[in-house]
Design an enzyme around this catalytic site. Structure first.
Site, short mmCIF file in Angstrom:
data_model
loop_
_atom_site.label_atom_id
_atom_site.label_comp_id
_atom_site.label_asym_id
_atom_site.label_seq_id
_atom_site.Cartn_x
_atom_site.Cartn_y
_atom_site.Cartn_z
CB CYS A 1 162.31 54.84 102.56
SG CYS A 1 161.21 54.67 103.80
CB CYS B 1 156.41 49.12 101.23
SG CYS B 1 158.01 49.44 100.41
N1 LIG Z 1 160.74 49.41 106.21
C1 LIG Z 1 159.45 49.88 106.55
C2 LIG Z 1 158.41 49.46 105.46
C3 LIG Z 1 158.76 49.98 103.93
C4 LIG Z 1 159.02 51.35 103.78
C5 LIG Z 1 159.83 51.65 102.58
N2 LIG Z 1 160.46 50.73 101.95
C6 LIG Z 1 158.85 52.32 101.77
O1 LIG Z 1 159.13 52.62 100.45
O2 LIG Z 1 157.78 52.89 102.33
C7 LIG Z 1 158.83 49.73 108.03
O3 LIG Z 1 158.70 48.38 108.28
O4 LIG Z 1 158.18 50.48 108.49
#
Ligand SMILES: N[C@H](CCC[C@H](N)C(=O)O)C(=O)O
Length: 255
Positions: A196, A72
């Site tokens: 994200c 993340c």
């Molecule tokens: N939900 C994503 C992980 C968190 C990604 C996001 N919150 C970031 O800031 O990179 C997954 O399971 O692939």
């Protein structure tokens, strides 16, 4: 149990200092409940900060569905701010995460996080698929501001190709002066998030490839991020994700 709430451009996390390893990691139901915005603290994810033999600390990331997940980017930036708050390091740090070691630095609340190298950008018809620590699908659209991110993101995330492992789906519109506007449907949250980090990194790399750029400012619903990278024989290296990471509140909760 004491917790710290952090957000990085609106991607928000329940942060826990788990250096004493007292948090019940196997309790998926508890993680999901702590992330619930009505029955818990609320967050897109939950992050444990733990000791690490080799580096300053270790990051363990869980999506709000309660399951441990891949890297993340915004959570990585927030755990750096959290570790700095705990006086674990001065201004530069190295920590371990599920996709390996990350370097990071913090200055006046802005965190620069080094991301893993990206060797390949795959095509899915006229769209792009790549992994920046988490899997991402990138689709350029004319007007992302008025785009139905939830339904279109959910459809791609659950289609024949991606439904088993899941994938994060990013919709991108090019803005003037080589800037991007990115909105993301996140796997494991199963909804749009305000930002994200691994997603905007993925979107920026597809844009850098096309325009031969070494940095891209990206607008997200929750603020602004900037991505830097160098392309060497088709591989993107020295990839940095930069943006604010803020502590929102500290609290305690019965678990
Ligand atoms: N939900 C994503 C992980 C968190 C990604 C996001 N919150 C970031 O800031 O990179 C997954 O399971 O692939």
């Amino acid at each position: 149990m004491k917790f710290y709430k952090y957000q990085g451009t609106g991607n928000d996390f329940v942060m826990i200092d788990n250096r004493n390893l007292s948090f019940p990691k196997e309790n998926t139901k508890l993680v999901k409940q702590l992330c619930d915005r009505r029955f818990g603290i609320g967050g897109d994810g939950l992050i444990l900060l733990e000791n690490d033999e080799q580096y300053d600390f270790k990051m363990v990331y869980y999506n709000s569905d309660g399951n441990e997940s891949t890297m993340c980017g915004n959570g990585g930036r927030c755990i750096v701010a959290f570790a700095h708050f705990l006086d674990i390091f001065e201004d530069k740090t190295k920590f371990d995460a599920i996709d390996g070691m990350h370097e990071a630095e913090i200055k006046n609340g802005v965190v620069k996080l080094k991301m893993i190298d990206v060797e390949k950008i795959f095509a899915d018809e006229e769209d792009f698929v790549l992994n920046t620590g988490s899997p991402h699908y990138i689709k350029y659209v004319d007007d992302v501001e008025n785009y139905d991110v939830y339904h279109n993101g959910n459809k791609i995330r659950n289609n024949e190709t991606y439904h088993k492992e899941g994938i994060n789906v990013n919709f991108v519109t090019e803005l003037p002066e080589n800037k991007l506007f990115v909105r993301t449907y996140e796997r494991g949250v199963e909804d749009e998030t305000f930002s994200c980090g691994t997603g905007v990194t993925a979107a920026a790399l597809t844009f850098m490839k096309k325009k031969h750029l070494t940095s891209v400012p990206v607008k997200v619903l929750g603020g602004n991020l900037k991505i830097y990278a160098e392309e060497e024989n088709g591989t993107f290296k020295n990839i940095w994700l930069e943006g604010p990471a803020k502590q929102v509140f500290i609290g305690t909760i019965e678990i």
